[in-house]
Design an enzyme around this catalytic site. Structure first.
Site, PDB file in Angstrom:
ATOM      1  CB  SER A   1      -0.878   0.026   1.245  1.00  0.00           C
ATOM      2  OG  SER A   1      -1.561   1.270   1.346  1.00  0.00           O
TER       3      SER A   1
ATOM      4  CE1 TYR B   1      -3.946  -2.394   4.934  1.00  0.00           C
ATOM      5  CE2 TYR B   1      -3.283  -0.126   4.481  1.00  0.00           C
ATOM      6  CZ  TYR B   1      -3.723  -1.361   4.037  1.00  0.00           C
ATOM      7  OH  TYR B   1      -3.927  -1.572   2.686  1.00  0.00           O
TER       8      TYR B   1
HETATM    9  P1  NAP Z   1     -11.463  -5.841  -0.461  1.00  0.00           P
HETATM   10  O1  NAP Z   1     -12.282  -5.439  -1.637  1.00  0.00           O
HETATM   11  O2  NAP Z   1     -11.988  -5.616   0.897  1.00  0.00           O
HETATM   12  O3  NAP Z   1     -11.051  -7.373  -0.649  1.00  0.00           O
HETATM   13  C1  NAP Z   1     -10.201  -7.975   0.283  1.00  0.00           C
HETATM   14  C2  NAP Z   1     -10.027  -9.428  -0.080  1.00  0.00           C
HETATM   15  O4  NAP Z   1      -9.144 -10.008   0.894  1.00  0.00           O
HETATM   16  C3  NAP Z   1     -11.336 -10.208  -0.017  1.00  0.00           C
HETATM   17  O5  NAP Z   1     -11.354 -11.151  -1.060  1.00  0.00           O
HETATM   18  C4  NAP Z   1     -11.267 -10.903   1.334  1.00  0.00           C
HETATM   19  O6  NAP Z   1     -11.951 -12.151   1.389  1.00  0.00           O
HETATM   20  C5  NAP Z   1      -9.779 -11.147   1.459  1.00  0.00           C
HETATM   21  N1  NAP Z   1      -9.372 -11.304   2.863  1.00  0.00           N
HETATM   22  C6  NAP Z   1      -9.507 -10.426   3.876  1.00  0.00           C
HETATM   23  N2  NAP Z   1      -9.028 -10.953   5.015  1.00  0.00           N
HETATM   24  C7  NAP Z   1      -8.586 -12.198   4.712  1.00  0.00           C
HETATM   25  C8  NAP Z   1      -8.001 -13.252   5.446  1.00  0.00           C
HETATM   26  N3  NAP Z   1      -7.768 -13.150   6.762  1.00  0.00           N
HETATM   27  N4  NAP Z   1      -7.676 -14.388   4.796  1.00  0.00           N
HETATM   28  C9  NAP Z   1      -7.912 -14.508   3.478  1.00  0.00           C
HETATM   29  N5  NAP Z   1      -8.467 -13.556   2.722  1.00  0.00           N
HETATM   30  C10 NAP Z   1      -8.809 -12.420   3.342  1.00  0.00           C
HETATM   31  O7  NAP Z   1     -10.042  -5.089  -0.471  1.00  0.00           O
HETATM   32  P2  NAP Z   1      -9.113  -4.556  -1.648  1.00  0.00           P
HETATM   33  O8  NAP Z   1      -9.195  -3.083  -1.594  1.00  0.00           O
HETATM   34  O9  NAP Z   1      -9.352  -5.260  -2.903  1.00  0.00           O
HETATM   35  O10 NAP Z   1      -7.700  -4.961  -1.037  1.00  0.00           O
HETATM   36  C11 NAP Z   1      -6.832  -5.880  -1.671  1.00  0.00           C
HETATM   37  C12 NAP Z   1      -5.411  -5.580  -1.231  1.00  0.00           C
HETATM   38  O11 NAP Z   1      -5.069  -4.256  -1.652  1.00  0.00           O
HETATM   39  C13 NAP Z   1      -5.214  -5.602   0.282  1.00  0.00           C
HETATM   40  O12 NAP Z   1      -3.967  -6.177   0.592  1.00  0.00           O
HETATM   41  C14 NAP Z   1      -5.235  -4.126   0.659  1.00  0.00           C
HETATM   42  O13 NAP Z   1      -4.532  -3.892   1.855  1.00  0.00           O
HETATM   43  C15 NAP Z   1      -4.554  -3.534  -0.564  1.00  0.00           C
HETATM   44  N6  NAP Z   1      -4.800  -2.100  -0.763  1.00  0.00           N
HETATM   45  C16 NAP Z   1      -6.044  -1.641  -1.024  1.00  0.00           C
HETATM   46  C17 NAP Z   1      -6.231  -0.279  -1.204  1.00  0.00           C
HETATM   47  C18 NAP Z   1      -7.585   0.326  -1.501  1.00  0.00           C
HETATM   48  O14 NAP Z   1      -7.728   1.558  -1.413  1.00  0.00           O
HETATM   49  N7  NAP Z   1      -8.583  -0.452  -1.848  1.00  0.00           N
HETATM   50  C19 NAP Z   1      -5.141   0.583  -1.132  1.00  0.00           C
HETATM   51  C20 NAP Z   1      -3.887   0.069  -0.871  1.00  0.00           C
HETATM   52  C21 NAP Z   1      -3.722  -1.281  -0.689  1.00  0.00           C
HETATM   53  P3  NAP Z   1     -13.587 -12.216   1.454  1.00  0.00           P
HETATM   54  O15 NAP Z   1     -14.044 -11.763   0.098  1.00  0.00           O
HETATM   55  O16 NAP Z   1     -13.886 -13.637   1.715  1.00  0.00           O
HETATM   56  O17 NAP Z   1     -13.986 -11.285   2.544  1.00  0.00           O
END
Ligand code: NAP
Length: 240
Positions: free
Chosen positions: A135, A149
């Site tokens: 991130s 985080y």
């Molecule tokens: P999201 O839409 O909330 O999706 C998160 C995914 O991670 C979901 O598929 C969830 O599974 C899975 N997950 C959460 N906890 C888990 C666990 N303990 N074990 C296995 N799977 C788990 O989030 P996203 O925004 O796509 O995030 C994806 C990655 O990008 C993350 O690493 C996040 O930190 C990073 N990121 C996101 C942003 C942003 O602004 N969106 C910015 C920087 C970095 P379920 O579907 O079963 O709940």
């Protein structure tokens, strides 16, 4: 090509699944709780003619991580990993963040990523590529939102640097992407669904990112297009 995507059912992981399916990857998608989303993503990905398996696996549990990769090994030889599962869970000053939230966020975003990468490099027996999803918070620090985080994601960046050197001679590349604010469900899950639109003005390009824009960077780093890139984390954050 057989690629494992943790958290492949929703958000950035789902966009990456659809992008990699178009590029011809067979996939194993893991999810933690939302089976319906993972199955829906898998069904859409299969329309590209690739094989897609769905496995429930909490990345914080080493037995479930092993079960995920055992299932993938049953499909074929794994060639790639998108180490994507993550969550923020809560927004606020560190002093006001419950200890159990701090522990869980570090467990999911750092320990989970390390456990998944550890198993992946055991299974990438004939080389391959890993992309860790970090991130922009890792370098911005995320004050008043989630500094724990940010600290966990800084650990992911160190994982990328160190593991890349450890496995380079085996033909495994390890890179990362560091997204900025991307329009996914992660913000609502932390209690603030309006966050992307509220902070868009602070992003130099004037808008938040879309999951497909992060998926494009992940797909490039996983591909043969950049064989000399390893140990790098590519910022995909609209200039932040
Ligand atoms: P999201 O839409 O909330 O999706 C998160 C995914 O991670 C979901 O598929 C969830 O599974 C899975 N997950 C959460 N906890 C888990 C666990 N303990 N074990 C296995 N799977 C788990 O989030 P996203 O925004 O796509 O995030 C994806 C990655 O990008 C993350 O690493 C996040 O930190 C990073 N990121 C996101 C942003 C942003 O602004 N969106 C910015 C920087 C970095 P379920 O579907 O079963 O709940």
């Amino acid at each position: 090509m057989l690629t494992v995507i943790t958290g492949g059912g929703r958000g950035i992981g789902a966009a990456t699944a659809l992008r990699l399916a178009r590029d011809g990857h067979d996939l194993v998608l893991s999810y933690a709780a939302d089976r319906d989303a993972a199955e829906a993503t898998a069904a859409t990905a299969r329309a590209n003619g690739v094989g897609v398996e769905v496995v429930r696996a909490d990345v914080t549990d080493p037995d479930q991580v092993d079960a995920l990769f055992d299932a993938a090994a049953g499909v074929g030889r794994v060639t790639g990993l998108v180490n994507n599962a993550g969550s923020t869970l809560h927004l606020g000053d560190l002093a006001d963040t419950p200890v159990e939230v701090v522990r869980r966020v570090i467990d999911v975003n750092l320990t989970g990523a390390v456990l998944v990468a550890r198993r992946a490099v055991r299974d990438l027996t004939d080389g391959g590529a890993i992309v860790n999803v970090s991130s922009a918070a890792a370098t911005l620090g995320a004050p008043h939102e989630y500094v724990h985080y940010a600290a966990a994601k800084a650990g992911v960046d160190a994982l990328t640097v160190g593991l890349a050197q450890e496995v380079a001679a085996r033909g495994i590349r390890v890179n990362g992407v560091a997204p900025g604010i991307v329009r996914t469900g992660i913000h609502a899950a932390a209690g603030d669904p309006g966050r992307p639109d509220r902070v868009a003005g602070a992003v130099p390009v004037g808008r938040v990112g879309e999951p497909e824009e992060v998926a494009a960077a992940i797909a490039w780093l996983l591909s043969d297009a950049c064989p000399y890139a390893t140990g790098a984390t590519l910022r995909v954050a609209g200039g932040r």
